[in-house]
Design a protein around this motif. Structure first.
Motif, short mmCIF file in Angstrom:
data_model
loop_
_atom_site.label_atom_id
_atom_site.label_comp_id
_atom_site.label_asym_id
_atom_site.label_seq_id
_atom_site.Cartn_x
_atom_site.Cartn_y
_atom_site.Cartn_z
N PRO A 1 64.78 23.97 2.04
CA PRO A 1 65.15 24.94 1.01
C PRO A 1 63.97 25.61 0.33
O PRO A 1 64.16 26.68 -0.29
N ASP A 2 62.77 25.05 0.42
CA ASP A 2 61.60 25.67 -0.20
C ASP A 2 60.92 26.69 0.70
O ASP A 2 59.97 27.35 0.26
N ARG A 3 61.37 26.83 1.92
CA ARG A 3 60.77 27.83 2.80
C ARG A 3 61.25 29.23 2.42
O ARG A 3 62.44 29.45 2.13
N ASN A 4 60.34 30.20 2.45
CA ASN A 4 60.71 31.58 2.18
C ASN A 4 61.74 32.09 3.18
O ASN A 4 62.63 32.87 2.83
N GLU A 5 61.60 31.67 4.43
CA GLU A 5 62.57 32.08 5.45
C GLU A 5 63.97 31.61 5.08
O GLU A 5 64.94 32.39 5.17
N THR A 6 64.11 30.35 4.67
CA THR A 6 65.42 29.81 4.31
C THR A 6 66.02 30.61 3.17
O THR A 6 67.22 30.95 3.19
N GLN A 7 65.21 30.93 2.17
CA GLN A 7 65.67 31.71 1.03
C GLN A 7 66.17 33.09 1.47
O GLN A 7 67.25 33.53 1.06
N ALA A 8 65.38 33.77 2.29
CA ALA A 8 65.74 35.12 2.71
C ALA A 8 66.99 35.12 3.58
O ALA A 8 67.84 36.02 3.48
N ARG A 9 67.12 34.12 4.45
CA ARG A 9 68.31 34.07 5.29
C ARG A 9 69.56 33.85 4.45
O ARG A 9 70.59 34.50 4.67
N ALA A 10 69.48 32.94 3.49
CA ALA A 10 70.65 32.66 2.66
C ALA A 10 71.02 33.84 1.77
O ALA A 10 72.20 34.12 1.56
N ALA A 11 70.01 34.54 1.26
CA ALA A 11 70.27 35.64 0.32
C ALA A 11 70.71 36.91 1.02
O ALA A 11 71.44 37.72 0.42
N LEU A 12 70.27 37.12 2.29
CA LEU A 12 70.54 38.42 2.93
C LEU A 12 70.60 38.37 4.45
O LEU A 12 71.56 38.85 5.04
N LEU A 13 69.58 37.83 5.08
CA LEU A 13 69.40 38.06 6.51
C LEU A 13 70.56 37.57 7.36
O LEU A 13 70.93 38.22 8.35
N ASP A 14 71.16 36.42 7.00
CA ASP A 14 72.25 35.90 7.81
C ASP A 14 73.49 36.79 7.77
O ASP A 14 74.37 36.66 8.64
N ALA A 15 73.55 37.70 6.80
CA ALA A 15 74.70 38.60 6.70
C ALA A 15 74.47 39.94 7.39
O ALA A 15 75.37 40.79 7.40
N LEU A 16 73.28 40.14 7.96
CA LEU A 16 72.94 41.42 8.57
C LEU A 16 72.99 41.33 10.09
O LEU A 16 72.68 40.29 10.66
N PRO A 17 73.35 42.44 10.76
CA PRO A 17 73.37 42.45 12.23
C PRO A 17 71.97 42.68 12.81
O PRO A 17 71.72 43.64 13.53
N LEU A 18 71.06 41.78 12.49
CA LEU A 18 69.69 41.86 12.99
C LEU A 18 69.61 41.42 14.44
O LEU A 18 70.42 40.60 14.91
N ASP A 19 68.63 41.94 15.15
CA ASP A 19 68.31 41.45 16.49
C ASP A 19 67.46 40.20 16.31
O ASP A 19 66.35 40.27 15.77
#
Length: 253
Positions: A83-101
Protein backbone atom coordinates in the motif's frame (compact mmCIF):
# COMPACT_ATOMS: atom_id res chain seq x y z
CA UNK A 1 15.21 26.73 -19.44
CA UNK A 2 11.52 27.48 -19.10
CA UNK A 3 10.34 30.25 -16.81
CA UNK A 4 8.37 29.15 -13.76
CA UNK A 5 4.75 30.19 -13.49
CA UNK A 6 2.41 29.77 -10.54
CA UNK A 7 -1.29 28.94 -10.27
CA UNK A 8 -2.90 29.24 -6.85
CA UNK A 9 -6.23 27.65 -5.89
CA UNK A 10 -8.30 28.27 -2.79
CA UNK A 11 -8.07 24.86 -1.16
CA UNK A 12 -6.81 21.30 -1.73
CA UNK A 13 -10.04 20.09 -3.34
CA UNK A 14 -10.08 22.87 -5.92
CA UNK A 15 -6.37 22.34 -6.52
CA UNK A 16 -6.89 18.65 -7.24
CA UNK A 17 -9.80 19.37 -9.57
CA UNK A 18 -7.84 22.05 -11.44
CA UNK A 19 -4.80 19.81 -11.89
CA UNK A 20 -7.05 17.00 -13.11
CA UNK A 21 -8.58 19.24 -15.78
CA UNK A 22 -5.13 20.45 -16.85
CA UNK A 23 -3.90 16.88 -17.11
CA UNK A 24 -6.77 15.71 -19.30
CA UNK A 25 -6.35 18.74 -21.58
CA UNK A 26 -2.59 18.19 -21.79
CA UNK A 27 -3.02 14.54 -22.77
CA UNK A 28 -5.63 15.47 -25.39
CA UNK A 29 -3.35 18.14 -26.85
CA UNK A 30 -0.42 15.72 -26.97
CA UNK A 31 -2.50 13.12 -28.78
CA UNK A 32 -3.69 15.73 -31.24
CA UNK A 33 -0.08 16.72 -31.94
CA UNK A 34 1.72 13.38 -31.76
CA UNK A 35 -0.94 10.69 -31.88
CA UNK A 36 0.01 9.54 -28.38
CA UNK A 37 0.79 10.97 -24.95
CA UNK A 38 3.12 10.27 -22.05
CA UNK A 39 2.75 11.15 -18.38
CA UNK A 40 5.04 10.65 -15.40
CA UNK A 41 3.15 10.16 -12.15
CA UNK A 42 4.04 10.99 -8.57
CA UNK A 43 2.77 9.90 -5.17
CA UNK A 44 1.33 11.49 -2.05
CA UNK A 45 -2.01 12.72 -0.78
CA UNK A 46 -2.54 15.51 -3.27
CA UNK A 47 -1.52 13.25 -6.16
CA UNK A 48 -4.10 10.67 -5.11
CA UNK A 49 -6.71 13.43 -4.96
CA UNK A 50 -5.76 14.51 -8.49
CA UNK A 51 -6.09 10.96 -9.79
CA UNK A 52 -9.51 10.56 -8.21
CA UNK A 53 -10.55 13.88 -9.72
CA UNK A 54 -9.44 12.73 -13.18
CA UNK A 55 -11.57 9.63 -12.74
CA UNK A 56 -14.61 11.79 -11.93
CA UNK A 57 -14.26 13.98 -15.02
CA UNK A 58 -16.62 13.16 -17.90
CA UNK A 59 -13.93 14.56 -20.22
CA UNK A 60 -11.57 11.77 -19.22
CA UNK A 61 -13.30 9.59 -21.84
CA UNK A 62 -12.15 11.95 -24.58
CA UNK A 63 -8.59 10.68 -24.02
CA UNK A 64 -7.57 7.57 -25.92
CA UNK A 65 -6.04 5.86 -22.90
CA UNK A 66 -4.76 2.99 -25.02
CA UNK A 67 -2.28 5.49 -26.50
CA UNK A 68 -1.01 6.89 -23.20
CA UNK A 69 2.32 5.83 -21.73
CA UNK A 70 2.46 5.94 -17.94
CA UNK A 71 5.76 6.22 -16.08
CA UNK A 72 6.71 7.01 -12.50
CA UNK A 73 9.13 9.61 -11.15
CA UNK A 74 10.01 7.63 -8.05
CA UNK A 75 8.98 4.60 -6.08
CA UNK A 76 9.33 3.04 -2.66
CA UNK A 77 11.32 -0.20 -3.07
CA UNK A 78 8.71 -2.50 -1.60
CA UNK A 79 6.90 -5.65 -2.75
CA UNK A 80 4.37 -5.38 -5.55
CA UNK A 81 0.96 -4.32 -4.28
CA UNK A 82 2.30 -2.85 -1.06
CA UNK A 83 0.00 0.00 0.00
CA UNK A 84 2.93 2.42 0.36
CA UNK A 85 3.99 2.04 -3.26
CA UNK A 86 3.14 4.95 -5.55
CA UNK A 87 2.05 2.45 -8.19
CA UNK A 88 -0.46 0.86 -5.81
CA UNK A 89 -1.87 4.28 -4.93
CA UNK A 90 -2.23 5.35 -8.56
CA UNK A 91 -3.85 2.08 -9.62
CA UNK A 92 -6.41 2.24 -6.82
CA UNK A 93 -7.20 5.91 -7.37
CA UNK A 94 -7.41 5.87 -11.18
CA UNK A 95 -5.40 3.53 -13.37
CA UNK A 96 -7.37 0.34 -12.74
CA UNK A 97 -10.51 2.12 -13.97
CA UNK A 98 -8.96 3.24 -17.27
CA UNK A 99 -8.72 1.27 -20.55
CA UNK A 100 -4.92 1.51 -20.59
CA UNK A 101 -2.70 -0.73 -22.68
CA UNK A 102 -0.86 -2.78 -20.02
CA UNK A 103 2.25 -2.75 -22.19
CA UNK A 104 2.33 1.05 -21.92
CA UNK A 105 2.16 1.16 -18.12
CA UNK A 106 5.70 1.19 -16.76
CA UNK A 107 5.89 0.89 -12.95
CA UNK A 108 9.27 0.98 -11.28
CA UNK A 109 10.33 -2.51 -10.18
CA UNK A 110 9.18 -3.82 -6.79
CA UNK A 111 11.50 -5.50 -4.32
CA UNK A 112 10.04 -8.88 -5.26
CA UNK A 113 10.37 -8.28 -9.00
CA UNK A 114 12.83 -9.73 -11.54
CA UNK A 115 15.75 -7.84 -9.98
CA UNK A 116 14.93 -9.25 -6.55
CA UNK A 117 15.84 -7.16 -3.54
CA UNK A 118 18.79 -5.48 -5.31
CA UNK A 119 17.73 -1.83 -5.76
CA UNK A 120 20.70 -0.97 -7.97
CA UNK A 121 19.75 -3.75 -10.38
CA UNK A 122 16.14 -2.55 -10.28
CA UNK A 123 17.24 1.02 -11.08
CA UNK A 124 19.34 -0.23 -13.97
CA UNK A 125 16.38 -2.24 -15.25
CA UNK A 126 14.12 0.81 -15.23
CA UNK A 127 16.78 2.86 -16.97
CA UNK A 128 16.91 0.16 -19.65
CA UNK A 129 13.12 0.32 -20.04
CA UNK A 130 13.32 4.10 -20.49
CA UNK A 131 16.09 3.79 -23.07
CA UNK A 132 14.19 1.11 -24.99
CA UNK A 133 11.14 3.38 -25.19
CA UNK A 134 13.30 6.37 -26.14
CA UNK A 135 14.88 4.88 -29.22
CA UNK A 136 18.44 5.11 -30.54
CA UNK A 137 20.76 7.60 -28.87
CA UNK A 138 18.37 8.76 -26.12
CA UNK A 139 18.23 7.83 -22.45
CA UNK A 140 14.58 8.71 -21.80
CA UNK A 141 11.47 8.89 -23.99
CA UNK A 142 9.43 12.01 -24.61
CA UNK A 143 7.48 12.99 -21.49
CA UNK A 144 4.59 15.36 -22.23
CA UNK A 145 4.03 16.13 -18.56
CA UNK A 146 5.87 15.07 -15.43
CA UNK A 147 4.13 15.61 -12.11
CA UNK A 148 6.00 16.12 -8.84
CA UNK A 149 4.98 16.57 -5.27
CA UNK A 150 7.05 18.91 -3.11
CA UNK A 151 8.21 17.82 0.34
CA UNK A 152 8.40 19.99 3.42
CA UNK A 153 12.19 19.93 2.99
CA UNK A 154 12.01 20.81 -0.72
CA UNK A 155 12.56 17.29 -2.03
CA UNK A 156 11.01 16.16 -5.30
CA UNK A 157 10.56 12.56 -6.43
CA UNK A 158 12.98 10.83 -4.02
CA UNK A 159 15.78 13.38 -4.42
CA UNK A 160 16.33 14.83 -0.95
CA UNK A 161 18.40 17.90 -0.08
CA UNK A 162 21.98 16.90 0.67
CA UNK A 163 21.21 13.17 0.49
CA UNK A 164 23.36 11.13 -1.90
CA UNK A 165 22.05 9.08 -4.78
CA UNK A 166 23.71 5.89 -5.92
CA UNK A 167 23.69 3.85 -9.07
CA UNK A 168 25.88 5.79 -11.49
CA UNK A 169 25.10 8.70 -13.77
CA UNK A 170 22.06 7.32 -15.60
CA UNK A 171 18.50 8.63 -15.46
CA UNK A 172 17.48 6.38 -12.55
CA UNK A 173 19.19 6.23 -9.17
CA UNK A 174 18.86 4.36 -5.91
CA UNK A 175 18.23 6.10 -2.60
CA UNK A 176 19.38 4.31 0.54
CA UNK A 177 18.72 5.43 4.11
CA UNK A 178 16.09 7.88 2.87
CA UNK A 179 15.28 10.74 5.26
CA UNK A 180 11.65 9.61 4.94
CA UNK A 181 10.53 6.00 5.26
CA UNK A 182 10.79 3.57 3.68
CA UNK A 183 14.61 3.72 3.58
CA UNK A 184 15.17 2.36 0.07
CA UNK A 185 13.74 3.99 -3.02
CA UNK A 186 14.19 4.38 -6.76
CA UNK A 187 14.03 7.80 -8.40
CA UNK A 188 14.50 9.64 -11.63
CA UNK A 189 17.40 12.04 -11.35
CA UNK A 190 16.95 15.79 -11.66
CA UNK A 191 18.46 15.87 -15.20
CA UNK A 192 16.07 13.11 -16.30
CA UNK A 193 13.11 14.94 -14.78
CA UNK A 194 14.09 18.12 -16.59
CA UNK A 195 13.85 16.45 -20.00
CA UNK A 196 10.04 16.59 -19.75
CA UNK A 197 8.17 19.00 -21.99
CA UNK A 198 6.29 20.27 -18.94
CA UNK A 199 7.14 19.80 -15.27
CA UNK A 200 4.32 20.41 -12.79
CA UNK A 201 5.13 20.85 -9.10
CA UNK A 202 1.98 20.29 -7.06
CA UNK A 203 1.87 21.25 -3.39
CA UNK A 204 -0.85 21.62 -0.80
CA UNK A 205 -0.75 22.75 2.82
CA UNK A 206 0.98 25.27 5.04
CA UNK A 207 3.76 22.79 5.82
CA UNK A 208 4.95 23.16 2.22
CA UNK A 209 4.91 26.96 2.12
CA UNK A 210 8.48 27.57 3.32
CA UNK A 211 10.03 25.12 0.84
CA UNK A 212 7.87 26.43 -2.01
CA UNK A 213 8.75 30.03 -1.21
CA UNK A 214 12.49 29.34 -0.98
CA UNK A 215 12.51 27.30 -4.17
CA UNK A 216 10.76 30.01 -6.16
CA UNK A 217 12.78 32.85 -4.64
CA UNK A 218 16.12 31.05 -4.79
CA UNK A 219 16.79 31.88 -1.14
CA UNK A 220 17.39 28.42 0.32
CA UNK A 221 20.62 28.12 2.37
CA UNK A 222 21.49 24.94 0.43
CA UNK A 223 20.39 23.67 -2.98
CA UNK A 224 16.78 22.54 -2.98
CA UNK A 225 15.82 19.77 -5.42
CA UNK A 226 12.50 21.57 -6.03
CA UNK A 227 14.43 24.58 -7.31
CA UNK A 228 16.57 22.44 -9.58
CA UNK A 229 13.95 20.99 -11.92
CA UNK A 230 12.31 22.59 -14.92
CA UNK A 231 10.37 21.63 -18.00
CA UNK A 232 11.79 22.11 -21.48
CA UNK A 233 8.78 24.23 -22.47
CA UNK A 234 7.02 24.93 -19.20
CA UNK A 235 7.54 24.74 -15.45
CA UNK A 236 4.28 25.11 -13.56
CA UNK A 237 3.77 25.35 -9.82
CA UNK A 238 0.23 24.32 -8.88
CA UNK A 239 -0.52 25.31 -5.31
CA UNK A 240 -3.30 25.80 -2.85
CA UNK A 241 -3.50 29.05 -0.94
CA UNK A 242 -1.76 27.66 2.15
CA UNK A 243 1.20 26.29 0.19
CA UNK A 244 1.51 29.60 -1.67
CA UNK A 245 1.73 31.73 1.48
CA UNK A 246 5.43 32.52 0.97
CA UNK A 247 5.54 32.72 -2.82
CA UNK A 248 7.48 35.85 -3.79
CA UNK A 249 5.51 38.55 -5.62
CA UNK A 250 5.67 39.27 -9.34
CA UNK A 251 6.14 35.68 -10.45
CA UNK A 252 4.27 34.82 -13.69
CA UNK A 253 0.78 33.56 -12.96
Amino acid sequence: MSEASVAVHADPDLLAQAVAVRLVVKLLDAQADRGEASVVLTGGRIAAAVYRAVGALPARDAVDWSRVDVWWGDERFLPAGHPDRNETQARAALLDALPLDPARVHPMPPSDGPAGDDPEAAAAGYAADLAAAAGPGALVPHFDVLMLGVGEDGHVASVFPGHPLSGGTGPVSTVRDSPKPPPTRLTLTLPAISTAEEVWLVASGADKSRAVGMALAGTAPAPLPAAGVHGVRRTLWLLDRAAAAEVPPRLPR
